[in-house]
Design an enzyme around this catalytic site. Structure first.
Site, short mmCIF file in Angstrom:
data_model
loop_
_atom_site.label_atom_id
_atom_site.label_comp_id
_atom_site.label_asym_id
_atom_site.label_seq_id
_atom_site.Cartn_x
_atom_site.Cartn_y
_atom_site.Cartn_z
N LYS A 297 -5.25 9.66 8.94
CA LYS A 297 -4.63 10.26 7.45
C LYS A 297 -5.46 11.36 7.26
O LYS A 297 -6.65 11.46 7.57
CB LYS A 297 -4.60 9.09 6.49
CG LYS A 297 -3.65 7.97 6.85
CD LYS A 297 -3.62 6.80 5.76
CE LYS A 297 -2.70 5.80 5.98
NZ LYS A 297 -1.22 6.07 6.13
N ARG A 371 3.14 -2.98 11.40
CA ARG A 371 4.17 -3.76 12.15
C ARG A 371 3.52 -4.32 13.49
O ARG A 371 4.20 -5.38 13.89
CB ARG A 371 5.26 -2.74 12.60
CG ARG A 371 4.86 -1.47 13.43
CD ARG A 371 6.11 -0.30 13.31
NE ARG A 371 6.00 0.43 12.07
CZ ARG A 371 6.56 1.34 11.62
NH1 ARG A 371 7.72 2.02 12.29
NH2 ARG A 371 6.41 2.13 10.80
N1 BES Z 1 -0.33 1.79 4.92
C1 BES Z 1 0.62 2.71 5.26
C2 BES Z 1 1.75 2.89 4.53
C3 BES Z 1 1.52 3.34 3.12
C4 BES Z 1 1.62 4.71 2.52
C5 BES Z 1 1.22 2.11 2.12
C6 BES Z 1 1.32 4.75 1.23
C7 BES Z 1 0.87 2.51 0.92
C8 BES Z 1 1.09 3.87 0.33
C9 BES Z 1 1.18 2.32 6.78
O1 BES Z 1 0.46 2.07 7.67
C10 BES Z 1 1.41 3.64 7.23
O2 BES Z 1 0.55 4.55 7.55
N2 BES Z 1 2.86 4.23 7.60
C11 BES Z 1 2.94 5.37 8.17
C12 BES Z 1 4.13 5.10 9.21
C13 BES Z 1 4.44 6.39 9.99
C14 BES Z 1 3.24 6.59 10.89
C15 BES Z 1 5.43 5.90 11.10
C16 BES Z 1 3.80 6.19 7.06
O3 BES Z 1 4.41 5.66 6.14
O4 BES Z 1 3.46 7.38 6.95
MN MN Z 2 -1.08 3.16 8.67
#
Ligand code: BES
Ligand code: MN
Ligand code: ZN
Length: 521
Positions: A297, A371
């Site tokens: 990230k 997931r």
């Molecule tokens: N933990 C994150 C989702 C999230 C984002 C929670 C903002 C709380 C606040 C999750 O693991 C994630 O990173 N999801 C990605 C999925 C993508 C790579 C398909 C996302 O939402 O960008």
């Molecule tokens: Mn994630």
């Protein structure tokens, strides 16, 4: 200071127990809840004149004084009567609070007038408790409720809105308000008051866990906290990495393999029903920190990922609430605890992993890790506990925030009736929840050229493809709901029951769902 306690043969370190500072007094622990100390007493008039903090009484919208208000009015030389007769009192709504500062004739710093009718609905009484907490702002109070109905709801609102996460504010550790709740029908109501605080304890445990930073709430300390819940009658079982390997949880383990903190799965069992009926299963995503892994990230905002264990937090809080109020239901909570870190041992984009179910997964983005954790936890939950229904909770996708903002969690379900019971419970607890669609038509987005499926579906419908991924790990005919709480677990503005910060969203909804599904009729 480090306090140690041995539970079930394991040593638990209490130094960073969520929310509570533990004091060892004659080797018995005493804790201060993160919302203050409540005591429930019969009305003690002889103490009122000399009480130095805030006095709370109720008045009606028409300016009528309760018996308690009438007596305090007399002691304060008519201060309450003047306030309700003033034109500014016109148009007051139920659950409003009016502050009379420095009343003469009393030692109290203020009298708080809570506007409540006699036959007020429980949700309005709770709202009044929330408003009162805001007005008291951390000050102690004697709360004179007379024979007010739904008084326990006032206490619940007051507790929930008084919560403050101050574990790491060194100067504020012991500053918690004392609430002396005085009621005329105490003998009948004591258990209602205790139940309200059990629910507050559950919500506040969730908030504490979500608020804790990832250097303190590791997979190991999280598991320790959960183990300590055994003292409330929960059966707690922790499966460590070796055990998960043996079972074949390749998906869950792949997420944690780059971290020094070992992955774990923890189960909390509450058997409150008289029979051995199939339990409701709750499964929670417990990513104690989500860097994204090798698909890392961006730096800005990454610290927010301390809350990526929010789903596991809700499962823990709900199980505590159910155990403390001795719910007559069978419920099992399972959480997958992992840390998603980049390192020489971390999973790579393109890796293929094998889930507990046996399906192979091509991991195209290591940041779609939730997931991977949940699919193994959910499969295990069904295999072992043969539940009558299952709910998983996860801070799963940023896309759900794009869709619903911070007002509603996204609910996905394969069962209309189960889903409407769940949405109804959320509505009655004033926790926003909105149903989102599932459809096999989305499954083509998860097709992989080399494995059974891939872990991302592209930009379109990000929250739905995540839910479709999970549904693949739900057995046919099992009523199931997936709740994406990414937008509601931690917020920047007030909600109905909390200030900015961790909300504990879902504990009250699930508690009520359990009540409505198993404890009525
Ligand atoms: N933990 C994150 C989702 C999230 C984002 C929670 C903002 C709380 C606040 C999750 O693991 C994630 O990173 N999801 C990605 C999925 C993508 C790579 C398909 C996302 O939402 O960008
Ligand atoms: Mn994630
Ligand atoms: Zn995540």
């Amino acid at each position: 200071m480090v306090y140690l306690k041995v539970i079930a043969g394991k040593t638990v370190n209490y130094a960073d127990r969520p929310g509570k500072r533990f004091y060892l007094v004659n080797s018995e622990e005493i804790f201060m809840p993160p919302y203050g100390n409540f005591s429930f007493e019969s009305t003690a008039w002889d103490e009122i004149a000399d009480y130095t903090d805030h006095l709370v009484v109720t008045v009606t919208r028409e300016g009528g004084l309760s018996t308690m208000a009438r007596r305090v009015n007399a002691m304060s030389k008519g201060a309450i009567k003047r306030a309700v007769e003033h034109q500014s009192f016109q148009g007051r709504k139920a659950a409003d609070v009016i502050t009379l500062s420095y009343p003469s004739g009393l030692k109290a710093t203020a009298i708080q007038l809570v506007v409540l009718e006699r036959g007020e609905k429980p949700e309005i009484v709770r709202k009044a408790g929330v408003a009162l907490a805001k007005r008291l702002s951390g000050k102690s109070a004697v709360i004179l409720l007379g024979a007010l109905r739904h008084s326990e709801q006032l206490c619940l609102g007051l507790a929930l809105r008084s919560y403050k996460f101050q574990n790491y504010k060194s100067a504020e550790q012991d500053k918690r308000p004392d609430y002396r709740v005085m009621h005329d029908k105490l003998s009948n109501l004591r258990s209602d008051f205790e139940t309200a605080l059990s629910i507050a304890d559950g919500v506040c445990l969730t908030r504490d866990l979500v608020s804790m930073p990832a250097n303190i709430l590791t997979t190991e300390t999280f598991a320790d906290h959960l183990l300590s819940l055994a003292e409330h009658g929960l059966k707690v079982e922790i499966l460590d990495e070796d055990h998960l390997k043996e079972l074949g949880m390749g998906a869950l383990l792949s997420v944690g393999q780059g971290s020094k903190s070992p992955s774990k799965m923890v189960m909390l069992e509450w058997q409150g029903a008289e029979d051995a009926a199939a339990p409701l299963a709750l499964a929670g995503k417990g990513v104690v920190f989500d860097t994204g892994g090798i698909s890392m990230k961006p730096a800005a905002g990454m610290e927010e990922m301390t809350m990526d264990m929010g789903g596991a937090g809700v499962v823990a809080g709900t199980m505590l609430a159910l155990a403390k109020r001795k719910a007559k239901a069978n419920v099992v909570g399972l959480v997958g605890l992992v840390e998603n870190m980049p390192s020489g041992e971390a999973m790579r984009p393109g890796d293929v992993v094998t889930s507990l179910k046996g399906d192979t997964i091509e991991v195209l983005n290591t940041d779609a890790e939730g997931r991977l954790v949940l699919c193994d936890v959910m499969w295990y939950a069904q295999d072992r506990f043969k539940p009558c229904a299952m709910i998983d909770l996860a801070t799963l996708t940023g896309a759900i925030i794009v869709g619903l903002g911070h007002e509603n969690a996204g609910v996905f379900s394969n069962d209309d009736q189960f889903c409407s019971t769940l949405l109804g419970a959320a509505g009655r607890e004033q926790e926003g929840a909105w149903r989102m669609p599932l459809s096999p038509a989305y499954d083509k987005l998860l097709k992989s050229p080399i494995a059974d499926l891939k872990n991302i579906g592209g930009r379109a419908a990000g929250s739905i493809t995540a839910a479709q991924f999970l549904q693949r790990f739900v057995k046919d005919d099992l009523p199931w709901a997936h709740i994406d709480i990414a937008g509601v677990a931690k917020v920047k503005t007030d909600t109905a029951h909390s200030g900015a910060g961790a909300t504990g969203w879902g504990v009250m909804t699930l508690n009520r769902l359990v009540q409505e599904m198993f404890e009525t009729g």
